[in-house]
Write a protein that holds these residues in place. Structure first.
Motif, PDB file in Angstrom:
ATOM      1  N   ALA A  40       0.828  -1.211   0.000  1.00  0.00           N
ATOM      2  CA  ALA A  40       0.000   0.000   0.000  1.00  0.00           C
ATOM      3  C   ALA A  40       0.857   1.254   0.000  1.00  0.00           C
ATOM      4  O   ALA A  40       0.569   2.235  -0.686  1.00  0.00           O
ATOM      5  N   ARG A  41       1.921   1.220   0.807  1.00  0.00           N
ATOM      6  CA  ARG A  41       2.822   2.389   0.835  1.00  0.00           C
ATOM      7  C   ARG A  41       3.488   2.598  -0.528  1.00  0.00           C
ATOM      8  O   ARG A  41       3.659   3.735  -0.983  1.00  0.00           O
ATOM      9  N   ALA A  42       3.870   1.504  -1.176  1.00  0.00           N
ATOM     10  CA  ALA A  42       4.489   1.627  -2.496  1.00  0.00           C
ATOM     11  C   ALA A  42       3.498   2.184  -3.515  1.00  0.00           C
ATOM     12  O   ALA A  42       3.855   3.018  -4.357  1.00  0.00           O
ATOM     13  N   ASP A  43       2.227   1.743  -3.453  1.00  0.00           N
ATOM     14  CA  ASP A  43       1.217   2.269  -4.367  1.00  0.00           C
ATOM     15  C   ASP A  43       0.979   3.753  -4.140  1.00  0.00           C
ATOM     16  O   ASP A  43       0.811   4.521  -5.098  1.00  0.00           O
ATOM     17  N   GLU A  44       0.948   4.181  -2.884  1.00  0.00           N
ATOM     18  CA  GLU A  44       0.762   5.601  -2.591  1.00  0.00           C
ATOM     19  C   GLU A  44       1.919   6.430  -3.120  1.00  0.00           C
ATOM     20  O   GLU A  44       1.734   7.517  -3.670  1.00  0.00           O
ATOM     21  N   ALA A  45       3.140   5.905  -2.954  1.00  0.00           N
ATOM     22  CA  ALA A  45       4.309   6.636  -3.455  1.00  0.00           C
ATOM     23  C   ALA A  45       4.275   6.732  -4.977  1.00  0.00           C
ATOM     24  O   ALA A  45       4.609   7.771  -5.553  1.00  0.00           O
ATOM     25  N   ARG A  46       3.864   5.647  -5.645  1.00  0.00           N
ATOM     26  CA  ARG A  46       3.790   5.665  -7.101  1.00  0.00           C
ATOM     27  C   ARG A  46       2.725   6.646  -7.584  1.00  0.00           C
ATOM     28  O   ARG A  46       2.930   7.386  -8.547  1.00  0.00           O
ATOM     29  N   ALA A  47       1.573   6.661  -6.910  1.00  0.00           N
ATOM     30  CA  ALA A  47       0.512   7.593  -7.287  1.00  0.00           C
ATOM     31  C   ALA A  47       0.945   9.038  -7.068  1.00  0.00           C
ATOM     32  O   ALA A  47       0.643   9.922  -7.881  1.00  0.00           O
ATOM     33  N   ALA A  48       1.666   9.295  -5.973  1.00  0.00           N
ATOM     34  CA  ALA A  48       2.153  10.653  -5.722  1.00  0.00           C
ATOM     35  C   ALA A  48       3.156  11.084  -6.784  1.00  0.00           C
ATOM     36  O   ALA A  48       3.149  12.245  -7.232  1.00  0.00           O
ATOM     37  N   ALA A  49       4.017  10.147  -7.215  1.00  0.00           N
ATOM     38  CA  ALA A  49       4.982  10.477  -8.266  1.00  0.00           C
ATOM     39  C   ALA A  49       4.285  10.786  -9.583  1.00  0.00           C
ATOM     40  O   ALA A  49       4.672  11.717 -10.308  1.00  0.00           O
ATOM     41  N   LEU A  50       3.230  10.029  -9.901  1.00  0.00           N
ATOM     42  CA  LEU A  50       2.484  10.296 -11.129  1.00  0.00           C
ATOM     43  C   LEU A  50       1.768  11.640 -11.074  1.00  0.00           C
ATOM     44  O   LEU A  50       1.719  12.369 -12.073  1.00  0.00           O
ATOM     45  N   ARG A  51       1.220  11.979  -9.905  1.00  0.00           N
ATOM     46  CA  ARG A  51       0.572  13.291  -9.774  1.00  0.00           C
ATOM     47  C   ARG A  51       1.572  14.420  -9.953  1.00  0.00           C
ATOM     48  O   ARG A  51       1.297  15.425 -10.625  1.00  0.00           O
ATOM     49  N   ALA A  52       2.744  14.260  -9.346  1.00  0.00           N
ATOM     50  CA  ALA A  52       3.775  15.295  -9.496  1.00  0.00           C
ATOM     51  C   ALA A  52       4.229  15.415 -10.944  1.00  0.00           C
ATOM     52  O   ALA A  52       4.437  16.521 -11.451  1.00  0.00           O
ATOM     53  N   GLN A  53       4.357  14.272 -11.629  1.00  0.00           N
ATOM     54  CA  GLN A  53       4.760  14.302 -13.031  1.00  0.00           C
ATOM     55  C   GLN A  53       3.694  14.971 -13.898  1.00  0.00           C
ATOM     56  O   GLN A  53       4.013  15.738 -14.811  1.00  0.00           O
ATOM     57  N   ARG A  54       2.429  14.700 -13.596  1.00  0.00           N
ATOM     58  CA  ARG A  54       1.341  15.316 -14.357  1.00  0.00           C
ATOM     59  C   ARG A  54       1.299  16.822 -14.133  1.00  0.00           C
ATOM     60  O   ARG A  54       1.091  17.606 -15.067  1.00  0.00           O
ATOM     61  N   GLU A  55       1.487  17.251 -12.895  1.00  0.00           N
ATOM     62  CA  GLU A  55       1.518  18.693 -12.611  1.00  0.00           C
ATOM     63  C   GLU A  55       2.686  19.371 -13.315  1.00  0.00           C
ATOM     64  O   GLU A  55       2.552  20.479 -13.846  1.00  0.00           O
ATOM     65  N   GLN A  56       3.824  18.677 -13.342  1.00  0.00           N
ATOM     66  CA  GLN A  56       4.993  19.232 -14.024  1.00  0.00           C
ATOM     67  C   GLN A  56       4.733  19.372 -15.519  1.00  0.00           C
ATOM     68  O   GLN A  56       5.110  20.374 -16.148  1.00  0.00           O
ATOM     69  N   TYR A  57       4.074  18.363 -16.100  1.00  0.00           N
ATOM     70  CA  TYR A  57       3.754  18.432 -17.526  1.00  0.00           C
ATOM     71  C   TYR A  57       2.802  19.585 -17.814  1.00  0.00           C
ATOM     72  O   TYR A  57       2.958  20.290 -18.829  1.00  0.00           O
ATOM     73  N   GLU A  58       1.808  19.784 -16.967  1.00  0.00           N
ATOM     74  CA  GLU A  58       0.873  20.887 -17.176  1.00  0.00           C
ATOM     75  C   GLU A  58       1.583  22.233 -17.095  1.00  0.00           C
ATOM     76  O   GLU A  58       1.275  23.163 -17.848  1.00  0.00           O
ATOM     77  N   GLN A  59       2.535  22.360 -16.182  1.00  0.00           N
ATOM     78  CA  GLN A  59       3.309  23.602 -16.100  1.00  0.00           C
ATOM     79  C   GLN A  59       4.096  23.846 -17.381  1.00  0.00           C
ATOM     80  O   GLN A  59       4.129  24.967 -17.905  1.00  0.00           O
ATOM     81  N   LEU A  60       4.745  22.781 -17.896  1.00  0.00           N
ATOM     82  CA  LEU A  60       5.509  22.928 -19.132  1.00  0.00           C
ATOM     83  C   LEU A  60       4.602  23.271 -20.310  1.00  0.00           C
ATOM     84  O   LEU A  60       4.950  24.113 -21.147  1.00  0.00           O
ATOM     85  N   ARG A  61       3.444  22.644 -20.386  1.00  0.00           N
ATOM     86  CA  ARG A  61       2.529  22.914 -21.495  1.00  0.00           C
ATOM     87  C   ARG A  61       2.039  24.356 -21.459  1.00  0.00           C
ATOM     88  O   ARG A  61       1.994  25.036 -22.489  1.00  0.00           O
TER      89      ARG A  61
END
Length: 345
Positions: A40-61
């Motif tokens: 569960a902790r690993a899934d939460e960390a992976r989801a948080a990384a994906l959210r951060a990556q998505r936010e970063q992509y939106e900033q770049l766009r």
């Protein structure tokens, strides 16, 4: 294995693997279900990384959209040579603006330096090379594609050479197309098509026409080794407009590319019904010195074209092809030595 009395008694306060395994098994026993808190902790960390990556992509766009005007101003002084067609120059400039806008966004969001000026200089050198037939010939011998060019997809180098010089790199022998079409016809037998259909993964919402196109694409790519070609590519850009009102070049479904100017490329189009855009692309490929092959499945009439091998892979046509060893000549009374068709395989 050494068992430490307590977890903190082990070297560097790290429990041994046996202690960790026993603790996980006790957790499962207490809950009665295969609970895995570590997962569960690993899934939460992976989801948080994906959210951060998505936010970063939106900033770049967003930053790239804001920098589009500045990028266009930076690319404006970069002009391809006069022998580069205006349609290709427009497509190239449009994508060059997107590249520079992305580098401007990277500079503003992440603080990168010198990337914009460096990329504009690279685009200037690239624009100068586009009008050089000698450079395009080197691209043909290096792999058959214009590598590193700021256009969508992969650009067919032999077709580009024909566009800027007006002449084919090599004149095809009349028997070349007939020989290649015969080997392709033998390769696309009913049992081999069924074999590739079994290998493919089908999604629930994919229709039968799309599935058959993917199966034929995979089978034609495998012809690379069967015919001894060093390179094969899908969705290769053919430098001809898809229609009079279009601003984009068409693409060939599969291309087998030669590294020799003396051996022609093979360009394949796959269609489930008659398509005039495919006819235009295949005729251009023939003019550029390639061997054009039109693979037809689905429904509708099968037109025949001079200088183009048309292969019918519908079930009834495959059954007929198994009984004959020669293609059917559509128009009789021509000299077989100089005639390239039309043939229906």
């Amino acid at each position: 294995m050494t068992r430490y009395p307590q977890a903190d008694a082990s070297p560097l306060n790290v429990p041994c693997p046996s202690c960790v395994a026993a603790e996980r098994e006790a957790c499962r026993t207490r809950s009665g279900t295969p609970a895995r808190p570590h997962k569960a902790r690993a899934d939460e960390a992976r989801a948080a990384a994906l959210r951060a990556q998505r936010e970063q992509y939106e900033q770049l766009r967003a930053a790239a959209e804001e920098a589009a005007g500045e990028a266009a101003a930076l690319v404006a002084p970069v002009d391809p040579p006069q022998n580069v067609p205006s349609a290709f120059a427009a497509i190239w400039r449009r994508h060059a603006v997107r590249i520079v806008a992305f580098h401007l966004a990277m500079e503003r969001v992440f603080g990168e330096t010198d990337s914009v000026a460096k990329r504009v200089e690279e685009l200037r050198l690239e624009a100068d090379r586009l009008g050089s037939p000698a450079w395009v010939e080197r691209q043909i011998t290096d792999g058959g594609l214009l590598r590193g060019v700021s256009v969508p997809g992969t650009v067919w180098a032999r077709g580009w050479h024909h566009l800027i010089t007006g002449s084919a790199p090599r004149r095809r022998h009349p028997d070349d197309l007939r020989a290649v079409a015969g080997r392709v016809r033998e390769w696309l037998a009913a049992d081999r098509i069924a074999e590739y259909a079994e290998r493919a993964y089908w999604s629930q919402d994919e229709n039968r026409t799309r599935r058959m196109t993917r199966v034929l694409t995979s089978a034609l790519e495998a012809l690379q080794d069967h015919l001894g070609y060093p390179n094969s590519r899908c969705e290769v850009t053919i430098p001809i407009m898809t229609s009079e009102s279009s601003s984009n070049y068409g693409r060939a479904d599969v291309a087998l590319l030669s590294c020799s100017l003396e051996r022609p490329d093979i360009v394949f189009e796959i269609d489930s019904q008659p398509n005039q855009d495919a006819v235009a692309k295949l005729r251009y490929a023939a003019d550029a010195g390639a061997l054009p092959v039109w693979v037809r499945h689905g429904k509708g009439p099968i037109p025949v074209l001079d200088g183009v091998a048309v292969i019918d892979v519908r079930p009834d046509a495959l059954a007929r092809a198994a009984l004959r060893h020669r293609p059917k000549r559509v128009q009789e009374g021509r000299d077989p030595v100089i005639d390239t068709g039309p043939y229906l395989w």
